[in-house]
Design an enzyme around this catalytic site. Structure first.
Site, PDB file in Angstrom:
ATOM      1  N   ASP A  65      26.270  17.935  83.289  1.00 34.01           N
ATOM      2  CA  ASP A  65      26.974  17.646  82.037  1.00 34.01           C
ATOM      3  C   ASP A  65      26.335  16.430  81.380  1.00 34.01           C
ATOM      4  O   ASP A  65      25.999  15.450  82.063  1.00 34.01           O
ATOM      5  CB  ASP A  65      28.449  17.328  82.305  1.00 34.01           C
ATOM      6  CG  ASP A  65      29.226  18.522  82.818  1.00 34.01           C
ATOM      7  OD1 ASP A  65      28.619  19.610  82.963  1.00 34.01           O
ATOM      8  OD2 ASP A  65      30.434  18.369  83.080  1.00 34.01           O
ATOM      9  N   HIS A 117      29.354  21.718  76.010  1.00 38.17           N
ATOM     10  CA  HIS A 117      30.297  20.769  76.608  1.00 38.17           C
ATOM     11  C   HIS A 117      31.286  20.301  75.537  1.00 38.17           C
ATOM     12  O   HIS A 117      31.878  19.232  75.640  1.00 38.17           O
ATOM     13  CB  HIS A 117      29.537  19.575  77.201  1.00 38.17           C
ATOM     14  CG  HIS A 117      30.333  18.779  78.196  1.00 38.17           C
ATOM     15  ND1 HIS A 117      31.277  19.340  79.033  1.00 38.17           N
ATOM     16  CD2 HIS A 117      30.336  17.450  78.478  1.00 38.17           C
ATOM     17  CE1 HIS A 117      31.801  18.401  79.793  1.00 38.17           C
ATOM     18  NE2 HIS A 117      31.266  17.246  79.471  1.00 38.17           N
ATOM     19  N   HIS A 121      34.856  14.357  73.106  1.00 39.50           N
ATOM     20  CA  HIS A 121      35.106  14.291  74.549  1.00 39.50           C
ATOM     21  C   HIS A 121      36.553  13.896  74.797  1.00 39.50           C
ATOM     22  O   HIS A 121      36.871  12.747  75.111  1.00 39.50           O
ATOM     23  CB  HIS A 121      34.143  13.295  75.207  1.00 39.50           C
ATOM     24  CG  HIS A 121      33.900  13.597  76.651  1.00 39.50           C
ATOM     25  ND1 HIS A 121      34.742  13.172  77.646  1.00 39.50           N
ATOM     26  CD2 HIS A 121      32.921  14.309  77.267  1.00 39.50           C
ATOM     27  CE1 HIS A 121      34.281  13.581  78.819  1.00 39.50           C
ATOM     28  NE2 HIS A 121      33.181  14.280  78.610  1.00 39.50           N
ATOM     29  N   HIS A 211      25.864  15.170  86.781  1.00 37.36           N
ATOM     30  CA  HIS A 211      25.822  14.634  85.417  1.00 37.36           C
ATOM     31  C   HIS A 211      24.452  14.038  85.104  1.00 37.36           C
ATOM     32  O   HIS A 211      23.758  13.550  85.998  1.00 37.36           O
ATOM     33  CB  HIS A 211      26.888  13.550  85.236  1.00 37.36           C
ATOM     34  CG  HIS A 211      28.293  14.059  85.340  1.00 37.36           C
ATOM     35  ND1 HIS A 211      28.888  14.320  86.551  1.00 37.36           N
ATOM     36  CD2 HIS A 211      29.214  14.369  84.386  1.00 37.36           C
ATOM     37  CE1 HIS A 211      30.123  14.769  86.348  1.00 37.36           C
ATOM     38  NE2 HIS A 211      30.337  14.807  85.044  1.00 37.36           N
TER      39      HIS A 211
END
Length: 261
Positions: A65, A117, A121, A211
């Protein structure tokens, strides 16, 4: 007369039994109807979040990610290249992708799979259906314009979702991807901890969460050892999409709270 009385008694019992059975059937139908709103998101009728894929083959998907920063992505790409891992999946946030098109191109040009993604966020389960759709669609437009390909996989920010999020994502043509093995690299717990978690928890059909954001400072150090150890165990690295081709996906119960960064 006695025979007639006996006949009517028998028929009365049958009629009573019939009404009891009919009432039970109606009650059961009512229960089923009421419960349809409470079916878990992993029933066959509804979209599911995918954690792993049951398979006897020693296949595993490393996933990364990225939501911010420009210091960690290139070292991770270099490790993958040096170790000849030609297949993995990167989930890119659209704001990051927009400000780092050169890194997006590197990921794309090296043949790695790119998934979404999302846009902002934040936890999508806290948003309205319309806002969820807007977040996913905004990211979709950005990633499609940058890569020339429409992403089909999405990992929600923070790994957060509920059945509404899954439903909206599905109507937009997305499969929601979670993970079975969390490396915990986002906590920076130490290189050895990251290595041990992945290697000990790995299993055929596993999806591993890693990540490539700047907040994760130890991933590029742990990754070479993880790759070597998994290969020594006979694992082959594939993309999430390739993993999905192996068979029926494995769902788990809905988790409504954030799972990672």
């Amino acid at each position: 007369m006695n025979h007639e009385f006996f006949f009517y008694v028998l028929n009365g019992k049958k009629i009573k039994r019939f009404f009891i059975v009919a009432a039970a059937a109606i009650f059961a139908i009512g229960v089923i109807y009421v419960e349809t709103d409470n079916v878990t998101v992993f029933s066959e009728e509804l979209p599911a979040a995918i954690y792993s894929v049951p398979t006897d083959k020693k296949l595993i998907a490393l996933t990364f990610d990225i939501s911010w920063g420009d210091k960690r992505t290139e070292p991770i790409l270099k490790v993958l290249q040096d170790k000849k891992v030609n297949k993995s999946t990167f989930f890119l946030s659209s704001p990051w992708s927009k400000t780092h098109p050169e890194l997006v191109n590197q990921i794309k040009d090296r043949g790695y799979e790119i998934g979404s993604h999302g846009h902002k966020h934040e936890n999508y389960s806290s948003l309205s259906d319309e806002d969820i759709r807007k977040q996913i669609s905004t990211a979709h437009t950005t990633l499609t314009e940058l890569t020339g390909q429409s992403p089909k996989l999405i990992r929600m920010p923070n790994g957060d979702f509920d059945k509404r999020v899954l439903q909206v994502a599905s109507t937009l043509g997305y499969k929601t991807i979670q993970w079975d093995t969390d490396s915990l690299d986002w906590k920076n717990p130490g290189t050895q901890v990251i290595i041990d978690r992945v290697v000990k928890k790995a299993h055929p059909g596993d999806i591993v969460l890693l990540h490539a954001s700047d907040s994760c400072k130890q991933t590029h150090e742990a990754l070479p050892v993880i790759i070597d150890k998994l290969r020594a165990q006979g694992y082959e690295f594939v993309t999430v999409s390739e993993l999905l081709q192996q068979g029926t996906v494995k769902g788990k119960e809905v988790r409504d709270q954030a799972l990672s960064l």
